[in-house]
Write a protein that holds these residues in place. Structure first.
Motif, PDB file in Angstrom:
ATOM      1  N   MET A   1       0.957  -1.083   0.065  1.00 19.30           N
ATOM      2  CA  MET A   1      -0.043  -0.052  -0.019  1.00 19.30           C
ATOM      3  C   MET A   1       1.049   1.320  -0.066  1.00 19.30           C
ATOM      4  O   MET A   1       1.930   1.318   0.859  1.00 19.30           O
ATOM      5  N   ASN A   2       0.572   2.216  -0.783  1.00 14.06           N
ATOM      6  CA  ASN A   2       1.599   3.471  -1.065  1.00 14.06           C
ATOM      7  C   ASN A   2       0.686   4.493  -0.295  1.00 14.06           C
ATOM      8  O   ASN A   2      -0.267   5.067  -0.686  1.00 14.06           O
ATOM      9  N   MET A   3       1.358   5.019   0.789  1.00 14.16           N
ATOM     10  CA  MET A   3       0.557   6.235   1.575  1.00 14.16           C
ATOM     11  C   MET A   3       1.427   7.269   1.242  1.00 14.16           C
ATOM     12  O   MET A   3       2.826   7.332   1.499  1.00 14.16           O
ATOM     13  N   LYS A   4       0.792   8.263   0.958  1.00 15.19           N
ATOM     14  CA  LYS A   4       1.344   9.438   0.645  1.00 15.19           C
ATOM     15  C   LYS A   4       1.467  10.509   1.768  1.00 15.19           C
ATOM     16  O   LYS A   4       0.327  10.360   2.525  1.00 15.19           O
ATOM     17  N   THR A   5       2.402  10.941   2.284  1.00 15.70           N
ATOM     18  CA  THR A   5       2.501  11.649   3.295  1.00 15.70           C
ATOM     19  C   THR A   5       1.971  13.086   3.105  1.00 15.70           C
ATOM     20  O   THR A   5       2.008  13.573   1.900  1.00 15.70           O
ATOM     21  N   LYS A   6       1.476  13.848   3.832  1.00 17.31           N
ATOM     22  CA  LYS A   6       1.003  15.215   3.788  1.00 17.31           C
ATOM     23  C   LYS A   6       2.076  16.101   3.326  1.00 17.31           C
ATOM     24  O   LYS A   6       3.171  16.016   3.895  1.00 17.31           O
ATOM     25  N   ALA A   7       1.649  16.960   2.733  1.00 17.17           N
ATOM     26  CA  ALA A   7       2.790  18.221   2.236  1.00 17.17           C
ATOM     27  C   ALA A   7       3.068  18.808   3.679  1.00 17.17           C
ATOM     28  O   ALA A   7       2.464  19.169   4.511  1.00 17.17           O
ATOM     29  N   GLN A   8       4.447  19.272   3.666  1.00 21.16           N
ATOM     30  CA  GLN A   8       5.038  19.863   4.791  1.00 21.16           C
ATOM     31  C   GLN A   8       4.725  21.389   4.700  1.00 21.16           C
ATOM     32  O   GLN A   8       4.872  21.838   3.254  1.00 21.16           O
ATOM     33  N   VAL A   9       4.172  22.119   5.435  1.00 25.72           N
ATOM     34  CA  VAL A   9       3.807  23.424   5.217  1.00 25.72           C
ATOM     35  C   VAL A   9       4.629  24.494   6.188  1.00 25.72           C
ATOM     36  O   VAL A   9       4.912  24.058   7.340  1.00 25.72           O
ATOM     37  N   ILE A  10       5.147  25.447   5.464  1.00 24.92           N
ATOM     38  CA  ILE A  10       6.247  26.181   6.160  1.00 24.92           C
ATOM     39  C   ILE A  10       5.739  27.640   5.822  1.00 24.92           C
ATOM     40  O   ILE A  10       5.428  28.075   4.834  1.00 24.92           O
ATOM     41  N   ALA A  11       5.344  28.289   6.969  1.00 27.64           N
ATOM     42  CA  ALA A  11       5.127  29.738   6.816  1.00 27.64           C
ATOM     43  C   ALA A  11       6.612  30.489   7.339  1.00 27.64           C
ATOM     44  O   ALA A  11       7.174  30.252   8.298  1.00 27.64           O
ATOM     45  N   PHE A  12       6.819  31.468   6.450  1.00 35.94           N
ATOM     46  CA  PHE A  12       8.270  32.005   6.277  1.00 35.94           C
ATOM     47  C   PHE A  12       8.082  33.519   6.357  1.00 35.94           C
ATOM     48  O   PHE A  12       7.255  34.169   5.273  1.00 35.94           O
ATOM     49  N   ALA A  13       8.549  34.131   7.405  1.00 36.41           N
ATOM     50  CA  ALA A  13       8.532  35.528   7.535  1.00 36.41           C
ATOM     51  C   ALA A  13       9.915  36.026   8.167  1.00 36.41           C
ATOM     52  O   ALA A  13      10.280  35.343   8.664  1.00 36.41           O
ATOM     53  N   ASN A  14       9.816  37.369   7.898  1.00 37.00           N
ATOM     54  CA  ASN A  14      11.058  38.215   8.585  1.00 37.00           C
ATOM     55  C   ASN A  14      10.144  39.123   9.583  1.00 37.00           C
ATOM     56  O   ASN A  14       9.607  40.058   9.188  1.00 37.00           O
ATOM     57  N   ILE A  15      10.088  38.882  10.805  1.00 43.13           N
ATOM     58  CA  ILE A  15       9.418  39.399  11.903  1.00 43.13           C
ATOM     59  C   ILE A  15       9.854  40.871  12.151  1.00 43.13           C
ATOM     60  O   ILE A  15       9.058  41.634  12.370  1.00 43.13           O
ATOM     61  N   GLY A  16      11.256  41.216  11.729  1.00 41.87           N
ATOM     62  CA  GLY A  16      11.679  42.459  11.714  1.00 41.87           C
ATOM     63  C   GLY A  16      11.340  43.342  10.536  1.00 41.87           C
ATOM     64  O   GLY A  16      11.447  44.522  10.582  1.00 41.87           O
ATOM     65  N   GLY A  17      10.305  42.809   9.779  1.00 38.07           N
ATOM     66  CA  GLY A  17       9.964  43.551   8.613  1.00 38.07           C
ATOM     67  C   GLY A  17      10.810  43.835   7.328  1.00 38.07           C
ATOM     68  O   GLY A  17      10.331  44.327   6.300  1.00 38.07           O
ATOM     69  N   GLY A  18      11.873  43.088   7.289  1.00 40.55           N
ATOM     70  CA  GLY A  18      12.644  43.075   6.319  1.00 40.55           C
ATOM     71  C   GLY A  18      12.600  42.006   5.120  1.00 40.55           C
ATOM     72  O   GLY A  18      11.141  41.281   5.205  1.00 40.55           O
ATOM     73  N   ASP A  19      13.018  42.070   3.862  1.00 43.89           N
ATOM     74  CA  ASP A  19      12.503  41.365   2.762  1.00 43.89           C
ATOM     75  C   ASP A  19      12.911  39.646   3.292  1.00 43.89           C
ATOM     76  O   ASP A  19      13.911  39.339   3.563  1.00 43.89           O
ATOM     77  N   GLU A 129      -2.263  20.319  -0.967  1.00 42.58           N
ATOM     78  CA  GLU A 129      -1.182  19.204  -0.454  1.00 42.58           C
ATOM     79  C   GLU A 129      -1.323  17.960  -1.166  1.00 42.58           C
ATOM     80  O   GLU A 129      -0.354  17.210  -0.981  1.00 42.58           O
ATOM     81  N   ASP A 130      -2.067  17.764  -1.943  1.00 42.07           N
ATOM     82  CA  ASP A 130      -2.122  16.275  -2.672  1.00 42.07           C
ATOM     83  C   ASP A 130      -1.054  16.340  -3.958  1.00 42.07           C
ATOM     84  O   ASP A 130      -0.556  15.097  -4.322  1.00 42.07           O
ATOM     85  N   SER A 131      -0.717  17.671  -4.463  1.00 40.50           N
ATOM     86  CA  SER A 131       0.180  17.780  -5.623  1.00 40.50           C
ATOM     87  C   SER A 131       1.540  18.151  -5.188  1.00 40.50           C
ATOM     88  O   SER A 131       2.357  18.059  -6.163  1.00 40.50           O
ATOM     89  N   TYR A 132       1.890  18.510  -3.886  1.00 43.61           N
ATOM     90  CA  TYR A 132       3.243  19.134  -3.590  1.00 43.61           C
ATOM     91  C   TYR A 132       3.805  18.273  -2.316  1.00 43.61           C
ATOM     92  O   TYR A 132       2.941  17.760  -1.438  1.00 43.61           O
ATOM     93  N   ASP A 133       5.036  18.337  -2.274  1.00 40.00           N
ATOM     94  CA  ASP A 133       5.663  17.726  -1.052  1.00 40.00           C
ATOM     95  C   ASP A 133       5.881  18.895   0.025  1.00 40.00           C
ATOM     96  O   ASP A 133       5.846  18.679   1.170  1.00 40.00           O
TER      97      ASP A 133
END
Length: 142
Positions: A1-19, A129-133
């Motif tokens: 049985m091939n079990m696909k894992t859920k995509a990893q979700v990352i929220a990326f921010a610069n809290i200091g307001g920079g780029d 999530e089904d199309s991306y890692d």
């Protein structure tokens, strides 16, 4: 049985307001080439930054292929397939803020409900999530 894992979700921010863009690009390079990655730049009152980082192909993207259009369609409950909002560069899919959006009239002011912004990350995850890692949500600006 091939079990696909859920995509990893990352929220990326610069809290200091920079780029945050250079950090996102460095993060992408840490993943193996076969990983399917999508980067979503979530708008705010600030300026779009990611499209300006790339070459002319992405800088010239049409407003229909942006996160701005995704949010407007979500607000109207008329979502199209996610590929309709994406551009690709170097094997990575991007949903970007429209580089021609007006800072004095950002897309978030055109939405009929704050619920649209609150639900957007969840809807994005469900749609992607089904199309991306890896799903990277870029949060920056004011």
């Amino acid at each position: 049985m091939n079990m696909k894992t859920k995509a990893q979700v990352i929220a990326f921010a610069n809290i200091g307001g920079g780029d945050a863009i250079q950090g996102v690009l460095k993060l992408i390079r840490t993943y193996p080439k076969e990983q399917r990655i999508v980067v979503v730049e979530l708008p705010c009152v600030g300026l779009p930054r990611m499209a300006y980082t790339f070459d002319q192909q992405i800088a010239d993207l049409s407003k229909e292929r942006t996160v701005d259009q995704f949010l407007l369609d979500l607000d109207r409950k008329a979502l199209k397939p996610m590929q309709s909002y994406m551009v690709q560069r170097s094997g990575i899919d991007y949903v970007l803020v429209n580089p021609r959006s007006q800072p004095e009239a950002p897309v978030i002011r055109k939405l009929s409900s704050n619920q649209t912004l609150i639900s957007a990350p969840t809807v994005l995850r469900q749609q992607l999530e089904d199309s991306y890692d890896v799903i990277i949500l870029v949060l920056q600006g004011s």
